[in-house]
Scaffold this motif. Structure first.
Motif, mmCIF file in Angstrom:
data_model
loop_
_atom_site.group_PDB
_atom_site.id
_atom_site.type_symbol
_atom_site.label_atom_id
_atom_site.label_comp_id
_atom_site.label_asym_id
_atom_site.label_seq_id
_atom_site.Cartn_x
_atom_site.Cartn_y
_atom_site.Cartn_z
ATOM 1 N N SER A 16 -9.846 -0.176 -19.084
ATOM 2 C CA SER A 16 -9.752 0.154 -17.666
ATOM 3 C C SER A 16 -10.202 1.380 -17.690
ATOM 4 N N GLY A 17 -10.540 2.090 -18.446
ATOM 5 C CA GLY A 17 -10.795 3.521 -18.672
ATOM 6 C C GLY A 17 -10.063 4.451 -18.202
ATOM 7 N N ASN A 18 -8.754 4.270 -18.043
ATOM 8 C CA ASN A 18 -7.708 5.120 -17.504
ATOM 9 C C ASN A 18 -7.933 5.268 -15.980
ATOM 10 N N ASN A 19 -8.543 4.327 -15.408
ATOM 11 C CA ASN A 19 -8.694 4.089 -14.052
ATOM 12 C C ASN A 19 -7.930 3.135 -13.224
ATOM 13 N N TRP A 20 -6.902 3.656 -12.463
ATOM 14 C CA TRP A 20 -5.847 2.810 -11.813
ATOM 15 C C TRP A 20 -6.547 1.758 -11.323
ATOM 16 N N ALA A 21 -7.591 2.070 -10.174
ATOM 17 C CA ALA A 21 -8.047 1.268 -9.249
ATOM 18 C C ALA A 21 -8.899 0.066 -10.012
ATOM 19 N N ASN A 22 -9.494 0.214 -11.307
ATOM 20 C CA ASN A 22 -10.139 -0.694 -12.093
ATOM 21 C C ASN A 22 -9.117 -1.616 -12.540
ATOM 22 N N GLY A 23 -7.891 -1.252 -12.989
ATOM 23 C CA GLY A 23 -6.990 -2.173 -13.332
ATOM 24 C C GLY A 23 -6.389 -3.034 -12.435
ATOM 25 N N SER A 73 -0.357 8.102 -11.491
ATOM 26 C CA SER A 73 1.247 7.691 -11.345
ATOM 27 C C SER A 73 1.656 7.653 -10.039
ATOM 28 N N VAL A 74 0.981 8.426 -9.075
ATOM 29 C CA VAL A 74 1.315 8.288 -7.697
ATOM 30 C C VAL A 74 1.275 6.628 -7.183
ATOM 31 N N LEU A 75 0.136 6.272 -7.681
ATOM 32 C CA LEU A 75 -0.240 5.002 -7.103
ATOM 33 C C LEU A 75 0.580 3.793 -8.025
ATOM 34 N N THR A 76 0.868 4.107 -9.078
ATOM 35 C CA THR A 76 1.807 3.103 -9.719
ATOM 36 C C THR A 76 3.332 3.066 -9.174
ATOM 37 N N LEU A 77 3.869 4.354 -9.087
ATOM 38 C CA LEU A 77 5.020 4.414 -8.374
ATOM 39 C C LEU A 77 5.357 3.843 -7.035
ATOM 40 N N SER A 78 4.472 4.146 -6.408
ATOM 41 C CA SER A 78 4.794 3.822 -4.854
ATOM 42 C C SER A 78 4.484 1.923 -4.729
ATOM 43 N N HIS A 79 3.653 1.441 -5.562
ATOM 44 C CA HIS A 79 3.413 0.342 -5.577
ATOM 45 C C HIS A 79 4.596 -0.700 -6.195
ATOM 46 N N LEU A 80 4.929 0.015 -7.173
ATOM 47 C CA LEU A 80 6.232 -0.631 -7.959
ATOM 48 C C LEU A 80 7.278 -0.627 -7.008
ATOM 49 N N HIS A 128 -14.125 9.600 -6.120
ATOM 50 C CA HIS A 128 -15.070 8.828 -5.870
ATOM 51 C C HIS A 128 -15.021 7.622 -7.043
ATOM 52 N N GLN A 129 -14.418 7.821 -7.928
ATOM 53 C CA GLN A 129 -13.906 6.971 -9.253
ATOM 54 C C GLN A 129 -12.769 5.961 -8.782
ATOM 55 N N TYR A 130 -12.181 6.297 -7.733
ATOM 56 C CA TYR A 130 -11.211 5.000 -7.159
ATOM 57 C C TYR A 130 -11.989 4.392 -6.032
ATOM 58 N N THR A 131 -12.754 5.131 -5.170
ATOM 59 C CA THR A 131 -13.026 4.354 -3.971
ATOM 60 C C THR A 131 -14.283 3.157 -4.584
ATOM 61 N N LYS A 132 -15.158 3.534 -5.691
ATOM 62 C CA LYS A 132 -16.000 2.691 -6.255
ATOM 63 C C LYS A 132 -15.172 1.173 -6.464
ATOM 64 N N PHE A 133 -14.053 1.515 -6.785
ATOM 65 C CA PHE A 133 -13.503 0.014 -7.171
ATOM 66 C C PHE A 133 -12.442 -0.596 -5.856
ATOM 67 N N GLY A 134 -12.578 0.120 -4.721
ATOM 68 C CA GLY A 134 -11.878 -0.220 -3.524
ATOM 69 C C GLY A 134 -10.671 0.420 -3.196
ATOM 70 N N GLN A 190 -9.123 3.273 -1.008
ATOM 71 C CA GLN A 190 -9.735 4.227 -0.312
ATOM 72 C C GLN A 190 -8.689 5.310 0.181
ATOM 73 N N GLU A 191 -9.195 6.229 0.743
ATOM 74 C CA GLU A 191 -8.497 7.494 0.915
ATOM 75 C C GLU A 191 -7.147 7.126 1.953
ATOM 76 N N GLU A 192 -7.048 6.166 2.797
ATOM 77 C CA GLU A 192 -5.951 5.513 3.354
ATOM 78 C C GLU A 192 -5.003 5.052 2.471
ATOM 79 N N ASP A 193 -5.298 4.359 1.513
ATOM 80 C CA ASP A 193 -4.654 3.952 0.424
ATOM 81 C C ASP A 193 -3.638 5.034 -0.348
ATOM 82 N N PHE A 194 -4.429 6.039 -0.506
ATOM 83 C CA PHE A 194 -3.818 7.107 -1.279
ATOM 84 C C PHE A 194 -2.675 7.730 -0.397
ATOM 85 N N LEU A 195 -2.956 7.618 1.066
ATOM 86 C CA LEU A 195 -2.134 8.645 1.977
ATOM 87 C C LEU A 195 -1.021 7.619 2.356
ATOM 88 N N ASP A 196 -1.073 6.227 2.167
ATOM 89 C CA ASP A 196 0.140 5.368 2.272
ATOM 90 C C ASP A 196 1.134 5.641 0.979
#
Length: 450
Positions: free
Chosen positions: A100-107, A187-194, A421-427, A429-435
């Motif tokens: 996944s190339g260390n990219n959370w969005a890819n995983g 880490s922020v994306l993982t923790l908030s989803h978990l 941009h590394q995250y937005t290319k896999f879907g 978005q900035e709103e997801d980060f803000l959530d």
């Protein structure tokens, strides 16, 4: 009851292997220091929990291995098989050729949906082998791409597919100095989803375990394997069989359910920290003796002073005086307020150990009765060569500072739109980060106001 372990990514698979090795060496050990009958029921209970006895004489771990690269899984499978003591099932792993190339969005957005059915099919098969399924234990890192992104996706799928099963995520917190440039985002994306799909998150910080290896285990050149073995030892000290307070004479039936019941009284508070003492190099054990009052005193001070290990505890920190009803803002600066604590004692003369000091109301938040906020599990069966050992699983402000730090660093990068941009290319978005930031800010605020 049985637990199905789901090992995700490089980190999850390497730690999972060490966990099963530690469990296996513990049940085969001759250091039980308890009656033969007690030892046999301990071994049977551990076997049912973590291993299935199939056609071959060698027990198979109740586990599913997932990674997007084949290398670590093939190493893990062969190391387990060559031990001769336990193995993984030959059909319980899933891997691909590209990571996944260390990219959370890819995983999360690409690999997760693409391989969902194949992964869930393996988990379902493993779950069906259990006479009684107690729940799922996932092991993953927060910093990379597969463990964190795919791990968060798989956790959501498990929650949907097994809505009434317990789900505990074991999460490895990255080194503060950094392994991956985007680790704070991941880490922020993982923790908030978990936080939305898991029953609880049990966290180990790499920096803390590294310190234990250096200062307590006296290891000069610390490898990932050294770190993973300390983590595995600590996990085993919690999940190996014990007698719970109201559990009668038998061993506890469902450790995941018992942990949730003891430690997670409110869905806003799901972050669990773990401390275990003593920890020392094996050659030092014959020259060391421990008493229950000494171990319990150290463990309690580690709790209230947020100490990471038994060396360097700040003994100046004191609990607020009972009856002084100080508002939380005036509490002593370094004092760690708890929601709930679980202490697990293993070893000789354990039933004489006095844990009254953990029932002090001043340790806990005011909205929970101290009788409900504290639980103790005990067994006279010693664990992994330690004549006496004590573990603490705590739902408290242990993780407040590292959480605040990681969210702050991620926010600084986000404010300057670095690497987005590394995250937005896999879907993503900035709103997801803000959530995600909103979710974790709420968690930080809740723990701060205890």
């Amino acid at each position: 009851m049985s637990i199905v372990t789901v090992q995700l990514g490089q980190c999850g698979n390497q730690i999972g292997h060490e966990v099963f090795s530690a469990l296996c060496s513990d049940i085969r050990g001759t250091h039980g220091l308890c009656s033969k009958k007690e030892n046999e029921s301990y071994q049977d209970s551990c076997q049912e929990r973590f291993f299935s006895q199939e056609q071959s004489a060698v027990p198979a771990a109740r586990a599913v291995l997932v990674d997007m690269e084949p290398k670590v899984i093939s190493q893990t499978l062969s190391m387990a098989a060559s031990s001769g003591l336990w193995r993984y099932n030959s059909h319980s792993h899933f891997c691909q050729k590209q990571g996944s190339g260390n990219n959370w969005a890819n995983g999360y957005c690409v690999h997760g949906p693409r391989h969902k059915e194949a992964i869930l099919d393996l988990v379902q098969r493993e779950a069906e082998k259990c006479d009684r399924l107690g729940g799922f234990f996932t092991i993953m890192s927060m910093a990379g791409g597969t463990g964190s992104g795919l791990g968060a996706f798989v956790t959501q799928c498990l929650r949907d597919a097994f809505p009434s099963s317990f789900l505990l995520n074991h999460v490895i917190w990255p080194y503060g100095t950094g392994e991956v440039i985007v680790q704070n985002y991941n880490s922020v994306l993982t923790l908030s989803h978990l936080y939305h799909s898991s029953d609880a998150l049990l966290v180990h910080e790499n920096d803390v375990i590294h310190k234990i290896c250096a200062q307590l285990m006296n290891i000069k050149q610390i490898s990932f394997r050294d770190v993973n073995q300390v983590i595995a030892h600590q996990l085993g000290s919690v999940f190996q069989p014990t007698h719970t307070a109201g559990g009668g004479s038998g061993y506890s039936r469902n450790p995941l359910g018992d942990v949730m019941e003891a430690l997670v009284p409110h869905p806003e508070f799901r972050m669990l920290g773990l401390r275990n003492i003593p920890q020392m190099p094996e050659p030092s054990l014959p020259y060391s003796s421990f008493s229950w009052p000494g171990l319990i005193k150290h463990l309690r001070q580690m709790l209230i002073a947020k100490a990471q290990m038994e060396e360097g505890i700040d003994w100046q920190v004191r609990a607020p005086h009972p009856g002084s009803s100080i508002p939380s803002t005036n509490k002593p600066l370094h004092f760690n307020t708890s929601i709930a604590n679980l202490v697990i004692l293993r070893g000789k003369d354990v039933h004489g150990a006095d844990l009254g000091s953990f029932q002090d109301p001043s340790l806990y938040t005011s909205w929970l009765n101290p009788q409900d906020a504290f639980n103790a599990w005990k067994t006279p069966r010693a664990f992994n060569k330690y004549e006496k050992s004590a573990s603490l699983v705590s739902n408290s402000q242990f993780l407040l500072k590292p959480l605040d730090s990681i969210v702050g660093k991620a926010w600084n990068m986000f404010a300057s739109k670095a690497y987005l941009h590394q995250y937005t290319k896999f879907g993503i978005q900035e709103e997801d980060f803000l959530d995600c930031f909103t979710t974790l800010e709420q968690v930080i605020s809740s723990y701060t106001n205890l």
